[in-house]
Design a protein around this motif. Sequence first.
Motif, mmCIF file in Angstrom:
data_model
loop_
_atom_site.group_PDB
_atom_site.id
_atom_site.type_symbol
_atom_site.label_atom_id
_atom_site.label_comp_id
_atom_site.label_asym_id
_atom_site.label_seq_id
_atom_site.Cartn_x
_atom_site.Cartn_y
_atom_site.Cartn_z
ATOM 1 N N SER A 1 0.871 -1.182 0.000
ATOM 2 C CA SER A 1 0.000 0.000 0.000
ATOM 3 C C SER A 1 0.907 1.230 0.000
ATOM 4 O O SER A 1 2.075 1.145 0.391
ATOM 5 C CB SER A 1 -0.875 0.012 1.248
ATOM 6 O OG SER A 1 -1.768 -1.076 1.202
ATOM 7 N N ILE A 2 0.361 2.372 -0.421
ATOM 8 C CA ILE A 2 1.175 3.608 -0.472
ATOM 9 C C ILE A 2 0.579 4.641 0.479
ATOM 10 O O ILE A 2 -0.629 4.877 0.489
ATOM 11 C CB ILE A 2 1.250 4.134 -1.923
ATOM 12 C CG1 ILE A 2 2.027 3.117 -2.777
ATOM 13 C CG2 ILE A 2 1.895 5.497 -1.991
ATOM 14 C CD1 ILE A 2 2.148 3.473 -4.246
ATOM 15 N N ASN A 3 1.445 5.209 1.310
ATOM 16 C CA ASN A 3 0.982 6.174 2.340
ATOM 17 C C ASN A 3 0.507 7.495 1.749
ATOM 18 O O ASN A 3 -0.439 8.092 2.242
ATOM 19 C CB ASN A 3 2.108 6.516 3.314
ATOM 20 C CG ASN A 3 2.583 5.307 4.075
ATOM 21 O OD1 ASN A 3 1.878 4.301 4.157
ATOM 22 N ND2 ASN A 3 3.779 5.384 4.616
ATOM 23 N N ALA A 4 1.191 7.956 0.732
ATOM 24 C CA ALA A 4 0.828 9.259 0.156
ATOM 25 C C ALA A 4 1.210 9.289 -1.314
ATOM 26 O O ALA A 4 2.376 9.122 -1.658
ATOM 27 C CB ALA A 4 1.543 10.377 0.906
ATOM 28 N N VAL A 5 0.210 9.493 -2.170
ATOM 29 C CA VAL A 5 0.493 9.673 -3.594
ATOM 30 C C VAL A 5 -0.368 10.842 -4.066
ATOM 31 O O VAL A 5 -1.521 10.976 -3.649
ATOM 32 C CB VAL A 5 0.224 8.379 -4.402
ATOM 33 C CG1 VAL A 5 -1.144 7.797 -4.156
ATOM 34 C CG2 VAL A 5 0.421 8.612 -5.902
ATOM 35 N N GLY A 6 0.197 11.666 -4.893
ATOM 36 C CA GLY A 6 -0.557 12.847 -5.332
ATOM 37 C C GLY A 6 0.355 13.839 -6.003
ATOM 38 O O GLY A 6 1.295 13.451 -6.694
ATOM 39 N N ILE A 7 0.093 15.125 -5.792
ATOM 40 C CA ILE A 7 0.879 16.150 -6.489
ATOM 41 C C ILE A 7 1.391 17.182 -5.476
ATOM 42 O O ILE A 7 0.747 17.453 -4.464
ATOM 43 C CB ILE A 7 0.080 16.827 -7.617
ATOM 44 C CG1 ILE A 7 -1.189 17.505 -7.090
ATOM 45 C CG2 ILE A 7 -0.308 15.813 -8.679
ATOM 46 C CD1 ILE A 7 -1.951 18.263 -8.173
ATOM 47 N N SER A 8 2.552 17.719 -5.778
ATOM 48 C CA SER A 8 3.129 18.747 -4.909
ATOM 49 C C SER A 8 3.641 19.894 -5.777
ATOM 50 O O SER A 8 3.650 19.788 -7.007
ATOM 51 C CB SER A 8 4.279 18.164 -4.073
ATOM 52 O OG SER A 8 5.335 17.795 -4.918
ATOM 53 N N ASN A 9 4.038 20.966 -5.091
ATOM 54 C CA ASN A 9 4.620 22.112 -5.813
ATOM 55 C C ASN A 9 3.630 22.735 -6.808
ATOM 56 O O ASN A 9 4.024 23.166 -7.890
ATOM 57 C CB ASN A 9 5.904 21.673 -6.526
ATOM 58 C CG ASN A 9 6.883 22.803 -6.658
ATOM 59 O OD1 ASN A 9 6.704 23.854 -6.015
ATOM 60 N ND2 ASN A 9 7.885 22.645 -7.476
ATOM 61 N N VAL A 10 2.343 22.736 -6.445
ATOM 62 C CA VAL A 10 1.304 23.336 -7.288
ATOM 63 C C VAL A 10 1.136 24.798 -6.872
ATOM 64 O O VAL A 10 0.765 25.072 -5.730
ATOM 65 C CB VAL A 10 -0.063 22.634 -7.081
ATOM 66 C CG1 VAL A 10 -1.123 23.221 -8.009
ATOM 67 C CG2 VAL A 10 0.062 21.136 -7.263
ATOM 68 N N LYS A 11 1.420 25.724 -7.757
ATOM 69 C CA LYS A 11 1.244 27.154 -7.438
ATOM 70 C C LYS A 11 -0.173 27.563 -7.804
ATOM 71 O O LYS A 11 -0.635 27.273 -8.915
ATOM 72 C CB LYS A 11 2.221 28.009 -8.250
ATOM 73 C CG LYS A 11 3.670 27.682 -8.003
ATOM 74 C CD LYS A 11 4.215 28.439 -6.812
ATOM 75 C CE LYS A 11 5.720 28.268 -6.690
ATOM 76 N NZ LYS A 11 6.141 27.662 -5.445
ATOM 77 N N HIS A 12 -0.838 28.249 -6.869
ATOM 78 C CA HIS A 12 -2.226 28.629 -7.116
ATOM 79 C C HIS A 12 -2.577 29.842 -6.263
ATOM 80 O O HIS A 12 -2.166 29.907 -5.102
ATOM 81 C CB HIS A 12 -3.143 27.451 -6.741
ATOM 82 C CG HIS A 12 -4.471 27.513 -7.417
ATOM 83 N ND1 HIS A 12 -5.570 28.089 -6.835
ATOM 84 C CD2 HIS A 12 -4.875 27.065 -8.619
ATOM 85 C CE1 HIS A 12 -6.589 27.993 -7.665
ATOM 86 N NE2 HIS A 12 -6.198 27.371 -8.756
ATOM 87 N N PRO A 13 -3.355 30.798 -6.812
ATOM 88 C CA PRO A 13 -3.744 31.942 -5.982
ATOM 89 C C PRO A 13 -4.745 31.540 -4.917
ATOM 90 O O PRO A 13 -5.607 30.685 -5.170
ATOM 91 C CB PRO A 13 -4.380 32.923 -6.979
ATOM 92 C CG PRO A 13 -4.696 32.121 -8.185
ATOM 93 C CD PRO A 13 -3.827 30.908 -8.199
ATOM 94 N N ILE A 14 -4.623 32.137 -3.749
ATOM 95 C CA ILE A 14 -5.604 31.899 -2.673
ATOM 96 C C ILE A 14 -5.986 33.235 -2.032
ATOM 97 O O ILE A 14 -5.260 34.230 -2.170
ATOM 98 C CB ILE A 14 -5.068 30.950 -1.568
ATOM 99 C CG1 ILE A 14 -3.788 31.521 -0.908
ATOM 100 C CG2 ILE A 14 -4.810 29.554 -2.107
ATOM 101 C CD1 ILE A 14 -3.386 30.792 0.361
ATOM 102 N N ILE A 15 -7.106 33.225 -1.344
ATOM 103 C CA ILE A 15 -7.538 34.394 -0.584
ATOM 104 C C ILE A 15 -7.373 34.038 0.897
ATOM 105 O O ILE A 15 -7.877 33.003 1.342
ATOM 106 C CB ILE A 15 -9.016 34.733 -0.900
ATOM 107 C CG1 ILE A 15 -9.169 35.023 -2.394
ATOM 108 C CG2 ILE A 15 -9.503 35.915 -0.055
ATOM 109 C CD1 ILE A 15 -10.571 34.801 -2.919
ATOM 110 N N VAL A 16 -6.636 34.890 1.622
ATOM 111 C CA VAL A 16 -6.363 34.592 3.026
ATOM 112 C C VAL A 16 -7.076 35.594 3.923
ATOM 113 O O VAL A 16 -6.712 36.777 3.949
ATOM 114 C CB VAL A 16 -4.841 34.654 3.317
ATOM 115 C CG1 VAL A 16 -4.549 34.271 4.763
ATOM 116 C CG2 VAL A 16 -4.081 33.748 2.374
ATOM 117 N N PRO A 17 -8.100 35.161 4.656
ATOM 118 C CA PRO A 17 -8.715 36.056 5.636
ATOM 119 C C PRO A 17 -7.838 36.115 6.888
ATOM 120 O O PRO A 17 -7.278 35.103 7.298
ATOM 121 C CB PRO A 17 -10.062 35.375 5.963
ATOM 122 C CG PRO A 17 -10.057 34.058 5.261
ATOM 123 C CD PRO A 17 -8.717 33.838 4.645
#
Length: 300
Positions: free
Chosen positions: A47-63
């Motif tokens: 089994s794999i503990n963590a698979v996915g994507i990293s280093n994704v740049k994306h704008p966010i709104i921070v309250p």
Amino acid sequence: MERKLNMPSKEERHKLFGSVEPGLKVKPTEKEQMPDLQNSKKDFLFSINAVGISNVKHPIIVPSESNPKEQTTIATFKMTSTIDYDAKGTNMSRFTEQLEAYRQAGGFVLTLSNLYDFTKELATRLKQKDASIEVSFPWFYERKGPSSQLIGLNHAEAVLAVTYKEGKGFTSSAKLVCAVTTLCPCSKEISEYSAHNQRGYVSMEVTFTDSYKEETDWKATLLEAAESNASAMIHPVLKRPDEKMVTETAYENPRFVEDMVRLVAADLYELNFVQAFKVECRNEESIHLHDAIASLSYEK
Ligand SMILES: Nc1nc2c(ncn2[C@@H]2O[C@H](COP(=O)(O)OP(=O)(O)OP(=O)(O)O)[C@@H](O)[C@H]2O)c(=O)[nH]1
């Protein structure tokens, strides 16, 4: 006088630089007819503990509780889930698909409750029992000169992370790394006059209690824990009366890296939304080429 060019068409230019005619294509172009390798089932041993994507740049709104109360910034995302031993792979496209769905729904607003929704929906979209998200971003906050009251912006490195597990619910944590001034107690003690001081970086990683609902802003609270225990704060704008005050405040509050991690730990210990924490301090020593470091961890 430059050489006169006999400019070929764009297509001819591409050929000139190596583009070729498409070859014979026999593999299916319809999605339904394509092999779905990542969804094949077999005994793949682990089994794999963590698979996915990293280093994704994306704008966010921070309250934020403090000014600027709402800021748009660029975050770096990491999104993963586990997969079982019998699954070949994850469906990578679904991570960014979900991020885009949030953008189109009005923008990615960075609150804990949004990350709860996001991870739960992501697990459903991936057809997995869990999902994790980690959002790292520069967080901006105003600071005033202590005498002039002139305002400017500082920033700290912030991270908010959530894991959702079906049947178990959510775990959440955060990290803030901010800069402070530290003045060396030893230098002050032994010298006839003056004391060396430096820029120190305080890193605070906290695990939130299950009941925390962001009633208080974790970013401002962690920043306060670091700044209020430092020799002095860092200021974007200082006039001479400010500079005198900051210099004297630092001299009145000398701190080793050891003092910093213990004092910040004491503040984090008193926060009822913090379950466990790790504090690190790194001083960029002004009288050495090396840094001085200290760290401690505690679980309540
Ligand atoms: N699992 C896996 N996918 C990868 C890897 N490297 C690239 N990919 C991605 O594979 C993706 C396409 O796979 P899926 O997301 O499963 O696409 P799909 O099956 O057409 O999409 P669904 O209809 O949502 O199942 C692309 O986004 C690639 O980025 C890898 O190492 N592992």
